[in-house]
Design a protein around this motif. Structure first.
Motif, PDB file in Angstrom:
ATOM      1  N   THR A 144     -11.485   5.275  -2.962  1.00 54.11           N
ATOM      2  CA  THR A 144     -10.791   4.564  -1.912  1.00 54.11           C
ATOM      3  C   THR A 144      -9.793   5.146  -1.293  1.00 54.11           C
TER       4      THR A 144
ATOM      5  N   ASP B  62      -6.687   5.120  -2.183  1.00 56.80           N
ATOM      6  CA  ASP B  62      -5.430   5.405  -3.175  1.00 56.80           C
ATOM      7  C   ASP B  62      -6.019   6.251  -4.304  1.00 56.80           C
TER       8      ASP B  62
ATOM      9  N   ARG C  48      -5.797   6.464  -9.571  1.00 56.42           N
ATOM     10  CA  ARG C  48      -5.003   6.015  -8.533  1.00 56.42           C
ATOM     11  C   ARG C  48      -3.954   7.170  -8.113  1.00 56.42           C
TER      12      ARG C  48
ATOM     13  N   THR D 156      -0.265   7.540  -6.551  1.00 57.94           N
ATOM     14  CA  THR D 156       0.855   6.667  -6.340  1.00 57.94           C
ATOM     15  C   THR D 156       2.031   7.551  -5.825  1.00 57.94           C
ATOM     16  N   LYS D 157       3.255   6.923  -5.425  1.00 54.09           N
ATOM     17  CA  LYS D 157       4.111   7.556  -5.121  1.00 54.09           C
ATOM     18  C   LYS D 157       4.816   8.472  -6.151  1.00 54.09           C
TER      19      LYS D 157
END
Length: 258
Positions: A64, A66, A72, A74-75
């Motif tokens: 995906t 992300d 995943r 993330t920040k």
């Protein structure tokens, strides 16, 4: 007729006329054309198969925008959801589980967590095996407990076991017994306070027993059931038969054996 028109007409009449001009075909024909079509078709099939494999990999790995699969991006870093398997060493700064969810590290053998400094030297190690958790160096933690209905055992097979804290160490067993055993010596030391034993019954087993008799000449003495707890200058404890007064001095020869 002008002179220029006469000269032009004379030159055109003098040129030989070609009755049947030969035409040469331009292009690819024959076996070359068939080979070209074959290679174009092969390239088209390869592109279709490559596109299908790419779509299949994206679908299986769950790519995906992300991340991929349970991973995943993330920040704040990388987030793993669900069950993940690592076949090679994993180097991270922090590992957190989801809120109100436990973190499970599972292996068919031991699970080892190493801590190293900037020089790559090992500063701490945690190994979880069949006997429990094994720490290679000191451990700092606010709480140690066992699973429900399980015993908690702190053991150092070859070295010493030291528990210390600037404001005290509390060891409690709410629903069971508390045992402290060692092979050689057990030290309870308080540098600025006292050691307080508060219980209905305090038993000190295997204490040496001194011999004392108030009437040495009497042949028959009643059975002694009450004893006095005495302390040697070295700190050794022993029992002495209780009398009207203290009998520790009379049976203090046990202190010579210590």
């Amino acid at each position: 007729m002008t002179r220029e028109q006469y000269i032009l007409a004379t030159q055109q009449n003098s040129l030989p006329r070609i009755e049947n001009p030969q035409l040469y075909p331009v292009g690819i024909y024959g076996w070359r054309k068939r080979c070209l079509y074959f290679f174009v078709l092969l390239l088209l099939v390869t592109m279709i198969v490559n596109l299908a494999m790419t779509i299949w990999i994206l679908k299986v790995m769950n790519f995906t925008v992300d991340g991929m699969g349970n991973l995943r991006v993330t920040k704040k870093g990388i987030r793993l959801e669900g069950i993940s398997e690592f076949l090679l060493p994993l180097y991270v700064k922090e590992i957190h589980s989801r809120k109100d969810s436990p973190m499970v590290l599972q292996s068919d053998r031991n699970v080892t967590v190493n801590a190293r400094n900037h020089m790559g030297q090992l500063t701490g190690q945690l190994t979880v095996g069949t006997e429990g958790a094994v720490f290679g160096h000191s451990v700092e933690t606010p709480h140690i407990r066992a699973e429900p209905s399980q015993d908690l055992k702190l053991e150092s097979p070859t070295r010493s076991l030291i528990m210390e804290a600037p404001r005290g160490v509390q060891v409690s067993a709410a629903a069971g017994d508390l045992k402290a055993t060692c092979r050689k010596e057990l030290h309870l030391q308080s540098t600025e306070g006292e050691i307080f034993l508060n219980a209905d019954i305090i038993r000190l087993g295997n204490l040496p027993m001194g011999s004392f008799s108030s009437s040495p000449s009497s042949s028959s003495t009643p059975r002694q059931t009450i004893y006095e707890l005495c302390v040697c200058p070295s700190g050794k404890l022993y029992l002495s038969p209780a009398g009207a007064g203290s009998t520790c001095q009379s049976s203090s020869n046990i202190c010579l054996w210590s």
